[in-house]
Each structure stands twice: as C-alpha cells, then as structure tokens.
Motif scaffolding. Structure first.
Motif, PDB file in Angstrom:
ATOM      1  N   CYS A 213       2.065   2.940   2.423  1.00 21.36           N
ATOM      2  CA  CYS A 213       1.511   3.923   3.343  1.00 21.36           C
ATOM      3  C   CYS A 213       2.591   4.745   4.039  1.00 21.36           C
ATOM      4  O   CYS A 213       2.339   5.836   4.522  1.00 21.36           O
ATOM      5  CB  CYS A 213       0.635   3.232   4.382  1.00 21.36           C
ATOM      6  SG  CYS A 213       1.595   2.328   5.601  1.00 21.36           S
ATOM      7  N   GLY A 214       3.809   4.198   4.097  1.00 25.92           N
ATOM      8  CA  GLY A 214       4.913   4.976   4.628  1.00 25.92           C
ATOM      9  C   GLY A 214       5.067   4.931   6.135  1.00 25.92           C
ATOM     10  O   GLY A 214       5.984   5.549   6.677  1.00 25.92           O
TER      11      GLY A 214
ATOM     12  N   THR B 231       0.816  -1.213   0.000  1.00 26.05           N
ATOM     13  CA  THR B 231       0.000   0.000   0.000  1.00 26.05           C
ATOM     14  C   THR B 231       0.848   1.260   0.000  1.00 26.05           C
ATOM     15  O   THR B 231       0.332   2.363  -0.196  1.00 26.05           O
ATOM     16  CB  THR B 231      -0.897   0.040   1.239  1.00 26.05           C
ATOM     17  OG1 THR B 231      -0.066  -0.124   2.384  1.00 26.05           O
ATOM     18  CG2 THR B 231      -1.938  -1.057   1.203  1.00 26.05           C
TER      19      THR B 231
ATOM     20  N   CYS C  60       6.223   2.706   7.965  1.00 27.97           N
ATOM     21  CA  CYS C  60       7.483   2.053   8.358  1.00 27.97           C
ATOM     22  C   CYS C  60       8.666   3.002   8.203  1.00 27.97           C
ATOM     23  O   CYS C  60       9.803   2.626   8.423  1.00 27.97           O
ATOM     24  CB  CYS C  60       7.709   0.812   7.507  1.00 27.97           C
ATOM     25  SG  CYS C  60       7.782   1.221   5.757  1.00 27.97           S
TER      26      CYS C  60
ATOM     27  N   CYS D 271       6.617  -2.668  10.179  1.00 30.08           N
ATOM     28  CA  CYS D 271       5.400  -2.484   9.379  1.00 30.08           C
ATOM     29  C   CYS D 271       4.197  -2.922  10.221  1.00 30.08           C
ATOM     30  O   CYS D 271       4.062  -4.082  10.531  1.00 30.08           O
ATOM     31  CB  CYS D 271       5.478  -3.308   8.092  1.00 30.08           C
ATOM     32  SG  CYS D 271       3.881  -3.396   7.235  1.00 30.08           S
TER      33      CYS D 271
ATOM     34  N   CYS E  29       6.680   0.107   0.059  1.00 28.73           N
ATOM     35  CA  CYS E  29       6.804  -1.251   0.588  1.00 28.73           C
ATOM     36  C   CYS E  29       8.065  -1.928   0.027  1.00 28.73           C
ATOM     37  O   CYS E  29       8.758  -2.666   0.716  1.00 28.73           O
ATOM     38  CB  CYS E  29       5.569  -2.087   0.224  1.00 28.73           C
ATOM     39  SG  CYS E  29       4.068  -1.537   1.057  1.00 28.73           S
TER      40      CYS E  29
HETATM   41  S1  SF4 Z   1       5.815  -1.827   4.381  1.00 28.94           S
HETATM   42 FE1  SF4 Z   1       5.792   0.279   5.023  1.00 28.94          FE
HETATM   43  S2  SF4 Z   1       4.748   1.212   3.397  1.00 28.94           S
HETATM   44 FE2  SF4 Z   1       4.275  -0.900   3.150  1.00 28.94          FE
HETATM   45  S3  SF4 Z   1       2.434  -1.241   4.282  1.00 28.94           S
HETATM   46 FE3  SF4 Z   1       4.057  -1.629   5.692  1.00 28.94          FE
HETATM   47  S4  SF4 Z   1       4.397   0.273   6.729  1.00 28.94           S
HETATM   48 FE4  SF4 Z   1       3.180   0.753   4.928  1.00 28.94          FE
END
Ligand code: SF4
Lengths: 447, 317
Positions: A17-18, A15, A20, A42, A25
């Motif tokens: 989403c950032g 996704t 992490c 994550c 991802c």
């Molecule tokens: S890896 Fe990072 S960007 Fe991808 S879903 Fe998990 S937290 Fe969000």
C-alpha cells in the motif's frame, strides 16, 4: 537470532500500500532488517507479527549487569560460539569467595587482599571484579555483618551466596544500593528469592541440577517479574560442567531458546589443591562461563586467570598493536643497544621478553607496520629501509643512541646495506629469532 | 528438549608414536593421540578416545637462562641428556621432546653426529616415544635431521619441523626411516594446509602428520593460537582432510619466556611466589589451549605437568 528481510516480509500484510513510504512490503522488510526502518512505520502490521519481531530482535543471551556505579560489571549478550566468528563481548566476572564463618578481622583482611588483586599488563589494568560472600554459617546476622565489611572495603560487584531468603534479606539491608547478585534461587525457595530480587531490582542466580530443571526454574523466575538471571547448573565434574556450558550457549544462540538465554556461573573450590581450580576456571572462561567463582586468592593464582580472560575476550578482528616509538627496557644509558622491531604485539612482546631476560638495558624502536610481524611486514613493504629510516628520524633515535648503531632483525638482513646508506648509521644484523637475543646482547653489549 | 548435538562429519586422525620391540623399535610403550569426533571432551555428541599426551621438553645441551623453578627441577641433570631424560620420565612425561638447540649456529653449532649421539643416548636411557625437534636454522637442520632420523630409525618418532620453505629434506628422512612429521605454520590456517599438501605430495601419508600452528604464551598471543586451533579443528571435523591432523603445542617453551612466569619476586613483589607462579602460568596456558583442541602438549615444569595431568584425569573420569 536476527531475522532476515524475507523472514520479516512473511510477517507483513503484503499489500504494497506504500503507507510506510517504501514502495513495497518487501522493500520495507529489507529496510527493517537493516535497522533503517522500524516496524511501527507500517500501520497495518498485526499485533501478533509485532510480538514475533520484538522477540526476535531481543538478544539471544540476556545482558546482566551486577553492581552499581563504578563497581559494576555486565555479562552475557554473547553472539557467537567461537571467538573467531566475531568476538566475545562481555568479559566473564571473576569472583573470589569470603566465608562468613571467618572472624571479622579475617573477613576484613580477605577483602583487603581482594582489592589488591589488580595487575597491569600490556598497558591495561586487569583485576578481580567481584567478591562472593558465602553464608557458610547459615546465620542471617553473621552473613549481613560479613557482607557489610566486604562491601565497605572492596570496590567490586558483590555476589550474595545463600539459599536462605532470610539471610539474603538481611544482607540486602546493608548493600541493596550495590545491586548485588543474589545467589540464589532454587526449586524450593524461588518464590521468596525472586520476590526479593524484584523488590530490590537485583539480578538473581537460578540454580538447578541439569538444563531441564534450569529451564523450568528460569521460567518461574521470569514469571515472577525478574529479568536478569544467571544460570548455575550445579553439574558434578568438569566434563558435565563443560557440557552444560556448551549446551546452554548453543540453545540460546542456535535455537533462540529463551529459558536458557542467560550467562552461566561456575564455582571452583580448591579443596587443598592450589593449581587445579585455576586450570578448571581457565577452561570454563574459554568455554562460555559468564562468572567464575573461586576461593583462590593468591596473586600467582589470579594473575594467570585474569590473563586468560583478557586473552579470550580480546577482539580477534583487531590486530593487536603496540605504540610505535622508542620503548625503554631497564634503564638504558647512552651506550645501550638500539633494536628495531614491528608494532605487532606478538612480535614486540616476544622481543621485549627476550631483551628483558638478557638483563642488558636497551632501547627498542617500534616501527608502525600496521600490526604485522617482521616477515609479513617486510613482504608487504611496511618494514623496509624507507619505513625504518623514516621511523628513526621521526622518533629521534639519535637522542637515545648517540653511538649511531642500530640492530635489525636477522630476518630482514637484506635491508642492512640500503639502510646503512640511507641513514648513515652502522646497521648490525641481529639474530633471526627472538630467542637468540639474550646471548647476542650479552656477548656484544653486556660490557 | 530439542537436540543441540552438532553433526561433525570427520574425525581427527589417530596417530601412534613410538615402536615397541614387536613393532621393530625399542620403546617400552607407545602413545596414541587424536581420534576424536567432536570438540574437546564434548562426549555427549562424540568420542574423545585419547586424552592429550604430555611430552616434557629437554635439550641436547645445558640451557641458557632458564629461571630458578626450572633450574630447581633440572639443573643437576641438564648437562647430561640421558639423566635429563630419566628425570623427565620420573616427572610423568609420556613422551620426551628432545630439542636440538645445541646444533644451532648461534647456540653451540654442534655437529650432526653429536646430535645423533644425544638421541641414541636418550633412546637408551628411557622407554618412552620421542619427539625430536630441530634448531630452526634451515641449513643446519637439513644437515642434522637426516643423521638424527637415521639414528632413530624404526623407533617411530615425531620429527619437526617441516615448514613451507623447508620441508623436503625432513619429509624424505621421515619417509625413509619410518617417522611421523610435524608441519609448522605461523598462526595461519592456509599455510597449515599448504604445508600438509606439500608434505603429502612427496608421498607422505596425511595420517602421519601433526600440525604445529605456533604457540603463543598466555598473555602473549595465546588467543591467536587458540583461535587458529579452534578454526582448524572445526574445519577438520567438518570434512577438511588437510586440517584433520592432531595438534602439538609448545606450551613450556613459550610460557617460560614471559616475565609473568619467570620474573623474580624481587623484581615483581606483588606477583607472589615465583615457584608457584611460573608452573601455574605454564599449566594455565595448557588448560586453556586444550579447549581449542591440542593433542600433544610439550611442557617443562614438573608441577605444571602434574596439575595439568590431574585436570585431564578429571576430564577423562
Ligand atoms: S509494509 Fe508498507 S506497503 Fe506493506 S502494508 Fe505495511 S505500510 Fe503498506
């Protein structure tokens, strides 16, 4: 097997989403693959994906430690089929047997003998690091008594060889603190043996005929809560043993097949032949044994075996080097010859061996050529007049060779003139090959 | 269970040494090595048709400084190459490795004719195939080996060694007189290939070459030989024709140099019986290197030969 960034990416929500702190991802997956980030960072990853990642990051061959405190060895956790691909990491345990059918005095004497199977070579100590007590009598009390004597006398890791759970239990009462290897569990006794292993936190041998039966057995043992397992395939004949050793290693490394992801034990008894068990053990050490058990106990039997292990488990990525400086062979006086060679261990030990063989006490000046042989070093300008003259100064060779004569390898004869000028010493061109050293030394320096 | 069988693409070359009467020579037997399609004795995934062959090393002159266990085995015959050859065959040699040490400028500087005479005497004395090994002095070898090669013409011997800097004379002799050749390289895969390329560019068949990658004694570099052999072999089995040659190991010569094999009980009291220690050191080195794929093993001591043979028997059973 380690997962690649892409493998990990497939397990993520994709996704971007950032949360992490990675922009995407994929970027996060790459960082996890390089061990710069942990999957826990994550918040959205599924439990199922986490489990897959966890399993993939465990070593394909379980690390098994046997023993406690100073008398401990670790085997397994190997990563390659061929040492040139990386290195073999955890030297195989070498175990000598002691039968509980012997008298107490004989058991004591055998344990003492095991303790003395220690040798110093190329600056390292190599030693028998395990004793395997055999419950040949079948009697738990006799077994425990034998184990007690060996445990007291021999500072090594212990193997308790009995398939009788009562015997193992009796023996554990006298040596559980040594964390011995229980040898072992089979299809009929595994429940009792695994329970003992779990209770006393000991590693255990799974013994079954063939890899399929072993696969079945190790799964049962792990289900009983024991993690540290050693395999014994009970193969008949050297070829079948080699096959089992090779296949188990391949299953673990190539297929990440957990039930065979353990180090393997092999057993060699002499049956009256004093050479053959050593030769078999040597072959098995080369091809994947984690422990070799043998009834061989003479120093001339164990010394070669320990040396095979030392050689096979040497890290091939590091050039073997000896200490630069003046090495004395015998008791060289002021008239003794001074020879020069490189610090590549293969070169040095060949020269040393020949000098020793000549019985002419000598000094050898080892020049630091970064672990390269005479010709290679010379071609790379690590063994020319400049370096040799510098080493002669640095290691103050005049103190050992007041005669001011130095012998250089015949292969670098072209350096003789320059070195003579540079050092002011008389430079003698020695034989081209090390095998020429004894006759040269005897003829010219033997007086 | 899933299969873990490795799909190797190429076989190690098969090479036959020695020529019987029908083949134009005088040997009673020939020896065939190589031909395997997998790593040593992994019969579950391929063929390993010929067990390694054991050659016993003998010299053209009385050796200098051979330790007691070797002297016990050969001292009464080593002044006479024909007798030495017979003794070695009695000890179980499938081939003899006649080392022309005495032709070396530092070890007697014998003439090419003398060397040829020794080879003829040995051929007359025994019926096994011969390996003939030069002294290693390039100039001298280039005088000696053509004469020796000619003297053994038609016997299909294995002659060595051809090295990167000195291969032409020996290759030409082997071509002319119908011998096989040993290409030597100093623990270096690329040089091993290079030597094979150079030899084959002279019109010599790749199938008639044996690789000598240099042998390290147990405890003194054996692991270098082990890994070079294993790397070469896995490449050879994977399609590299320049590395598909059988391999020869000089286990005897290297082993008996080292103090663990030759040091007296007086000097090393904790090491135990020299008469057992020396031969076992040699045999252990052979048994280990065999796992990396050695096809011809050159040995010295009869007890080492005997026990290595019993190991091979068990592997072949
Ligand atoms: S890896 Fe990072 S960007 Fe991808 S879903 Fe998990 S937290 Fe969000």
């Amino acid at each position: 097997m380690a997962l690649t960034g892409l493998d990990i990416y497939k397990l993520l929500p994709k996704t971007n989403c950032g949360e992490c702190k990675s922009p995407t991802c994929l970027a996060f997956a790459m960082r996890v693959a390089q061990k710069q980030a942990s999957i826990d960072q994550c918040p959205h990853v599924s439990a199922e994906s986490k489990e897959k990642l966890g399993a993939a990051s465990a070593p394909p061959i379980q690390l098994v430690t046997i023993g406690a405190g100073d008398f401990k060895i670790a085997i397994g956790n190997e990563t390659v089929l061929f040492r040139h691909e990386e290195t073999f990491h955890h030297p195989a345990g070498i175990a000598v047997t002691v039968s509980d059918k012997l008298s107490e005095a004989e058991i004591g004497a055998r344990a003492d003998k095991i303790v003395h199977l220690i040798f110093e070579r190329v600056g390292m100590k190599i030693a028998v690091d395990m004793a395997c007590i055999m419950n040949d009598s079948g009697d738990p009390a006799k077994f425990a008594a034998a184990v007690k004597i060996v445990a007291q006398k021999a500072p090594v890791a212990l193997i308790l060889a009995s398939d009788n759970p009562d015997s193992l239990k009796a023996a554990l009462e006298v040596c559980a603190d040594r964390r011995p290897l229980l040898c072992g569990a089979n299809a009929s006794n595994y429940q009792a043996v695994a329970a003992l292993a779990k209770e006393k936190n000991c590693p255990v041998v799974a013994r079954a005929k063939g890899l399929e039966a072993l696969t079945d057995l190790t799964q049962k043992i792990t289900a009983a809560g024991v993690k540290e397992i050693v395999l014994e395939s009970g193969a008949e004949g050297v070829r079948q043993t080699l096959e089992d050793l090779t296949k188990a290693r391949r299953y673990a490394l190539r297929k990440s097949f957990r039930p065979l992801g353990y180090p393997m034990l092999t057993c060699m008894m002499g049956d009256g032949d004093s050479f053959l068990p050593v030769l078999k053990a040597a072959a098995y050490i080369a091809k994947y044994a984690g422990i070799v058990v043998t009834d061989a106990i003479e120093p001339w039997q164990l010394m070669p075996l320990l040396t095979v292990r030392q050689n096979i488990y040497t890290d091939p990525r590091k050039p073997l080097q000896v200490e630069p400086g003046v090495h004395k062979i015998g008791e060289p006086g002021s008239k003794a010859p001074l020879l020069i060679t490189t610090n590549f261990s293969l070169t040095y030990y060949t020269v040393e061996g020949e000098v020793e063989g000549s019985k002419v006490a000598s000094n050898i000046l080892v020049v630091d050529t970064e672990g390269t042989s005479v010709l290679t070093a010379w071609a790379a300008e690590k063994f020319t007049t400049d370096q040799i003259a510098a080493a002669m100064n640095k290691y103050e060779v005049e103190a050992v060779a007041s005669h001011k004569k130095v012998i250089i390898p015949g292969l670098i004869a072209v350096e003789s003139g320059k070195l003579q000028e540079e050092s002011g010493w008389e430079v003698i061109v020695g034989p081209k090959e090390a095998s020429g050293i004894p006759s040269y030394l005897k003829a010219n320096w033997g007086g | 269970m899933e299969s873990v069988v490795e799909k190797w693409t190429t076989k190690v070359n098969t090479i036959t040494l020695g020529a019987t009467k029908q083949m134009g020579g005088t040997r009673e037997k020939t020896v065939t090595v190589g031909g395997s399609s997998t790593l040593p004795y992994l019969n579950f995934e391929g063929a390993w048709p010929n067990p390694p062959a054991i050659a016993i090393e003998m010299w053209d002159r009385e050796p200098d400084g051979w330790p007691e266990p070797l002297a016990d085995a050969y001292a009464d015959v080593w002044k006479d190459p024909a007798k030495w050859a017979k003794r070695a065959v009695e000890y179980g040699a499938e081939m003899l490795c006649v080392t022309l040490k005495g032709t070396h400028p530092d070890f007697g500087n014998r003439s090419p004719d003398e060397a040829a005479g020794v080879v003829k005497d040995v051929l007359k004395a025994v019926g096994v195939p011969l390996i003939i090994w030069g002294s290693g002095d390039f100039n001298k070898d280039n005088d000696v080996m053509p004469r020796v090669s000619e003297a053994a013409k038609g016997e299909n011997c294995l002659l060595g060694t051809a090295v990167e800097k000195n291969y032409k004379t020996l290759t030409a002799s082997c071509l002319a007189d119908g011998h096989k050749i040993i290409g030597e390289s100093p623990l270096d895969i690329n040089i091993a290939k290079q030597v094979n390329i150079l030899i084959s560019e002279m019109g010599f068949k790749l199938e008639d070459i044996v690789i000598f990658p240099a042998t390290g004694a147990l405890g003194y570099g054996m692991e270098y030989s082990y890994s070079i052999m294993e790397r070469g072999r896995t490449a050879g089995l994977s399609g590299d024709r320049m590395l598909a040659q059988p391999v020869i190991c000089t286990v005897g010569q290297e082993s008996w140099r080292v103090k663990e094999a030759r040091g007296s009980e007086k000097d090393f009291p904790t090491w135990g019986d020299l008469k057992k220690r020396g031969p076992l050191w040699e045999a252990t080195c052979a048994a280990t290197l065999m796992q990396a794929g050695g096809e011809i093993v050159v040995m010295r001591h009869p007890d080492a030969v005997k026990s290595f043979k019993s190991l091979l028997r068990e592997f072949t059973a």
